[in-house]
Design a protein around this motif. Structure first.
Motif, PDB file in Angstrom:
ATOM      1  N   ARG A   1       0.850  -1.188   0.000  1.00  0.00           N
ATOM      2  CA  ARG A   1       0.000   0.000   0.000  1.00  0.00           C
ATOM      3  C   ARG A   1       0.890   1.245   0.000  1.00  0.00           C
ATOM      4  NH1 ARG A   1      -4.322  -0.122   4.651  1.00  0.00           N
ATOM      5  NH2 ARG A   1      -5.162   1.579   3.380  1.00  0.00           N
ATOM      6  N   HIS A   2       0.479   2.232  -0.794  1.00  0.00           N
ATOM      7  CA  HIS A   2       1.211   3.490  -0.872  1.00  0.00           C
ATOM      8  C   HIS A   2       0.369   4.606  -0.274  1.00  0.00           C
ATOM      9  CE1 HIS A   2       3.750   1.250  -3.557  1.00  0.00           C
ATOM     10  NE2 HIS A   2       4.492   2.298  -3.872  1.00  0.00           N
ATOM     11  N   PHE A   3       1.010   5.496   0.465  1.00  0.00           N
ATOM     12  CA  PHE A   3       0.345   6.666   1.020  1.00  0.00           C
ATOM     13  C   PHE A   3       1.121   7.898   0.563  1.00  0.00           C
ATOM     14  CE2 PHE A   3      -0.407   3.125   3.839  1.00  0.00           C
ATOM     15  CZ  PHE A   3      -1.757   3.216   4.143  1.00  0.00           C
ATOM     16  N   LEU A   4       0.451   8.785  -0.165  1.00  0.00           N
ATOM     17  CA  LEU A   4       1.076  10.032  -0.571  1.00  0.00           C
ATOM     18  C   LEU A   4       1.048  10.998   0.608  1.00  0.00           C
ATOM     19  CD1 LEU A   4       2.262  11.730  -2.892  1.00  0.00           C
ATOM     20  CD2 LEU A   4      -0.065  12.463  -3.413  1.00  0.00           C
ATOM     21  N   ILE A   5       2.195  11.525   0.982  1.00  0.00           N
ATOM     22  CA  ILE A   5       2.297  12.398   2.154  1.00  0.00           C
ATOM     23  C   ILE A   5       3.020  13.682   1.757  1.00  0.00           C
ATOM     24  CG2 ILE A   5       2.277  10.506   3.832  1.00  0.00           C
ATOM     25  CD1 ILE A   5       5.337  10.711   3.951  1.00  0.00           C
ATOM     26  N   ASN A   6       3.073  14.632   2.683  1.00  0.00           N
ATOM     27  CA  ASN A   6       3.837  15.841   2.401  1.00  0.00           C
ATOM     28  C   ASN A   6       5.259  15.703   2.955  1.00  0.00           C
ATOM     29  OD1 ASN A   6       3.807  16.511   5.188  1.00  0.00           O
ATOM     30  ND2 ASN A   6       1.866  17.586   4.950  1.00  0.00           N
TER      31      ASN A   6
ATOM     32  N   ASN B   1       4.086   2.456  -8.199  1.00  0.00           N
ATOM     33  CA  ASN B   1       2.867   2.677  -7.427  1.00  0.00           C
ATOM     34  C   ASN B   1       2.483   1.472  -6.583  1.00  0.00           C
ATOM     35  OD1 ASN B   1       2.562   5.288  -8.533  1.00  0.00           O
ATOM     36  ND2 ASN B   1       1.547   4.457 -10.336  1.00  0.00           N
ATOM     37  N   LYS B   2       1.373   1.606  -5.932  1.00  0.00           N
ATOM     38  CA  LYS B   2       0.888   0.591  -4.998  1.00  0.00           C
ATOM     39  C   LYS B   2       0.784  -0.791  -5.640  1.00  0.00           C
ATOM     40  CE  LYS B   2      -3.219  -0.233  -2.110  1.00  0.00           C
ATOM     41  NZ  LYS B   2      -4.500   0.362  -1.683  1.00  0.00           N
ATOM     42  N   ARG B   3       0.178  -0.873  -6.819  1.00  0.00           N
ATOM     43  CA  ARG B   3       0.027  -2.158  -7.511  1.00  0.00           C
ATOM     44  C   ARG B   3       0.583  -2.119  -8.931  1.00  0.00           C
ATOM     45  NH1 ARG B   3      -4.894  -1.609  -4.654  1.00  0.00           N
ATOM     46  NH2 ARG B   3      -5.931  -0.637  -6.438  1.00  0.00           N
ATOM     47  N   THR B   4       0.943  -0.948  -9.386  1.00  0.00           N
ATOM     48  CA  THR B   4       1.351  -0.815 -10.779  1.00  0.00           C
ATOM     49  C   THR B   4       2.743  -0.208 -10.920  1.00  0.00           C
ATOM     50  OG1 THR B   4       0.299   1.369 -10.968  1.00  0.00           O
ATOM     51  CG2 THR B   4      -1.045  -0.563 -11.553  1.00  0.00           C
ATOM     52  N   ASP B   5       3.353  -0.496 -12.058  1.00  0.00           N
ATOM     53  CA  ASP B   5       4.572   0.177 -12.495  1.00  0.00           C
ATOM     54  C   ASP B   5       4.193   1.027 -13.704  1.00  0.00           C
ATOM     55  OD1 ASP B   5       5.573  -1.737 -10.754  1.00  0.00           O
ATOM     56  OD2 ASP B   5       6.508  -2.946 -12.342  1.00  0.00           O
ATOM     57  N   VAL B   6       4.830   2.183 -13.838  1.00  0.00           N
ATOM     58  CA  VAL B   6       4.584   3.027 -15.006  1.00  0.00           C
ATOM     59  C   VAL B   6       5.924   3.326 -15.673  1.00  0.00           C
ATOM     60  CG1 VAL B   6       3.541   5.135 -15.892  1.00  0.00           C
ATOM     61  CG2 VAL B   6       2.578   4.058 -13.855  1.00  0.00           C
ATOM     62  N   TYR B   7       6.008   2.999 -16.976  1.00  0.00           N
ATOM     63  CA  TYR B   7       7.265   3.135 -17.698  1.00  0.00           C
ATOM     64  C   TYR B   7       7.097   4.015 -18.937  1.00  0.00           C
ATOM     65  CZ  TYR B   7       8.111  -1.294 -15.191  1.00  0.00           C
ATOM     66  OH  TYR B   7       8.219  -2.283 -14.236  1.00  0.00           O
ATOM     67  N   LEU B   8       8.124   4.786 -19.227  1.00  0.00           N
ATOM     68  CA  LEU B   8       8.253   5.397 -20.538  1.00  0.00           C
ATOM     69  C   LEU B   8       9.098   4.433 -21.361  1.00  0.00           C
ATOM     70  CD1 LEU B   8       7.993   7.760 -22.540  1.00  0.00           C
ATOM     71  CD2 LEU B   8      10.086   8.713 -21.543  1.00  0.00           C
ATOM     72  N   VAL B   9       8.569   3.992 -22.493  1.00  0.00           N
ATOM     73  CA  VAL B   9       9.268   2.985 -23.300  1.00  0.00           C
ATOM     74  C   VAL B   9       9.336   3.428 -24.763  1.00  0.00           C
ATOM     75  CG1 VAL B   9       8.450   1.149 -21.776  1.00  0.00           C
ATOM     76  CG2 VAL B   9       7.184   1.655 -23.882  1.00  0.00           C
ATOM     77  N   ARG B  10      10.239   2.801 -25.480  1.00  0.00           N
ATOM     78  CA  ARG B  10      10.286   2.969 -26.934  1.00  0.00           C
ATOM     79  C   ARG B  10       9.711   1.721 -27.578  1.00  0.00           C
ATOM     80  NH1 ARG B  10      13.753   1.474 -31.011  1.00  0.00           N
ATOM     81  NH2 ARG B  10      15.285   0.650 -29.511  1.00  0.00           N
ATOM     82  N   ASP B  11       8.719   1.931 -28.430  1.00  0.00           N
ATOM     83  CA  ASP B  11       8.141   0.829 -29.191  1.00  0.00           C
ATOM     84  C   ASP B  11       9.072   0.544 -30.361  1.00  0.00           C
ATOM     85  OD1 ASP B  11       6.705  -0.852 -30.863  1.00  0.00           O
ATOM     86  OD2 ASP B  11       4.780   0.085 -30.422  1.00  0.00           O
ATOM     87  N   LYS B  12       9.719  -0.608 -30.336  1.00  0.00           N
ATOM     88  CA  LYS B  12      10.722  -0.922 -31.360  1.00  0.00           C
ATOM     89  C   LYS B  12      10.097  -1.166 -32.732  1.00  0.00           C
ATOM     90  CE  LYS B  12      12.564  -4.207 -28.845  1.00  0.00           C
ATOM     91  NZ  LYS B  12      13.481  -5.303 -28.428  1.00  0.00           N
TER      92      LYS B  12
END
Length: 391
Positions: free
Chosen positions: A32-37, A124-135
């Motif tokens: 679980r992720h909690f966004l905090i200041n 993230n909590k359950r996901t990964d987010v990537y910037l990728v190059r589509d070959k």
């Protein structure tokens, strides 16, 4: 002596808009992720090595000279510290816990399917987010991947997989320059992934901070943001997670709404047998959804007026370059939100702006939801009238 629990990790990430986000990552049963200041982040970080509350308090209060400010800070920190002890986020120095996996599946330069990872955008909590190059096309796209290793059981994974498919379906409902485009849904081994168009730009708050906007620029930007959310509401959808980073603005001052991970169809929210997805950034939670509890901090979106409030916060920032809330802990923020009255808030009232715009923002900030605009469509149509009168 007390320390941060072994299943509590602190993380900070620089988003693609260069904004730093601070997180608490809890790795117990499921991640679980909690966004905090930053203030809370630094307070918890002080317990990475065994210490006492009094020692940490002294570090925070050493630079404060006003007695009233000192007393208020000590009270807030004591309440927060007691909550952390009760929830076992801060434990005795000899406590031992088993940690879970929180790593992204891929890292920079890794390859899978026909993609090469250029950058990890978010863990993230359950996901990964990537910037990728589509070959295959040599174009950059964004991949949001449901990471099976972050989920504790097959039952949970299939639940989240269903929600992931729902998110993709929401994205395909729109074919507009105002909404981020979903390009594909597929699998890599057991990992489901959504392929998204790569949106170049900055979060709306970063864009406002980095660019000089005159009165006409602000009015036009607001009009486009309201147009974007009017499309969402007109489709019978609650976005579910309205905040700065989910509104990207490109160099042409074109906003795009991204991340429908907490979206729900309005008709399904009314069906009590359905599981409603619920999330959000704490500072954007409207007062009627805020709950003064650590376990369940806010209820799900039940009405468009709750999102009207969140959109009004974005508008407020465009004209004020800050948010009106100052609390450093969740419970004090709830109290502040519920007591807040924009009609008597002097920093806002003293800022020069057309009366029509001031009254528009005031209406969106009303404490009682029924006194706000009904929907984003309602906001959009009223804003067009304001622009016509001011032009």
């Amino acid at each position: 002596m007390y320390k941060l629990s072994g299943y509590i990790k602190l993380s900070k990430e620089k988003k693609k808009n260069k904004e730093i986000h601070y997180y608490v990552i809890m790795t117990r049963k499921s991640v679980r992720h909690f966004l905090i200041n930053q203030f809370i982040f630094d307070f918890l970080a002080a317990f990475k090595k065994p210490t006492t509350f009094d020692k940490v308090l002294n570090e925070y209060t050493s630079k404060i000279t006003k007695k009233d400010d000192l007393k208020e800070l000590e009270t807030q920190l004591r309440v927060f510290y007691d909550d952390m002890r009760k929830r076992n986020w801060i434990v005795t120095e000899h406590a031992v816990v088993i940690e879970s996996n929180v790593e992204t599946l891929f890292n920079k330069n890794d390859e899978f399917l026909h993609y090469k990872v250029k950058k990890v955008l978010a863990n993230n909590k359950r996901t990964d987010v990537y910037l990728v190059r589509d070959k295959l096309t040599n174009k950059q796209v964004v991949i949001k991947l449901l990471n099976r290793l972050k989920v504790s059981s097959d039952k949970r994974y299939h639940k989240y997989l269903n929600e992931f498919k729902i998110e993709y379906n929401f994205l395909t409902k729109f074919n507009s320059i105002y909404i981020n485009k979903a390009l594909d849904f597929s699998f890599y081994n057991e990992q489901a992934l959504i392929v998204l168009k790569y949106e170049r730009g900055k979060s709306v708050n970063r864009f406002v901070d980095d660019h000089f906007l005159n009165s006409k620029d602000k009015a036009k930007l607001v009009l486009k943001i309201l147009k974007a959310f009017s499309l969402v509401h007109d489709a019978g959808v609650f976005h579910g997670d309205i905040h700065f980073s989910n509104i990207m603005v490109n160099k042409n001052k074109q906003p795009r709404i991204i991340d429908f991970g907490y979206s729900n169809a309005v008709e399904e929210v009314k069906n009590e047998s359905k599981n409603i997805r619920n999330g959000g950034v704490y500072s954007f939670i409207p007062p009627e959804r805020a709950i003064r509890s650590l376990d369940r901090r806010f209820s799900s979106v039940q009405q468009f007026q709750s999102e009207v409030y969140q959109i009004s916060l974005v508008l407020y920032y465009i004209y004020m370059k800050k948010l009106p809330f100052k609390a450093i802990t969740w419970k004090t923020m709830v109290d502040e939100k519920q007591a807040f009255n924009i009609e008597t808030y002097q920093p806002f009232l003293k800022r020069r702006m057309p009366v029509l715009i001031r009254n528009f923002i005031i209406k969106g900030f009303q404490k009682e939801p029924e006194n706000r605009f009904e929907t984003a469509q309602d906001m959009h149509s009223n804003w067009k009238k304001i622009i016509d009168k001011l032009s």
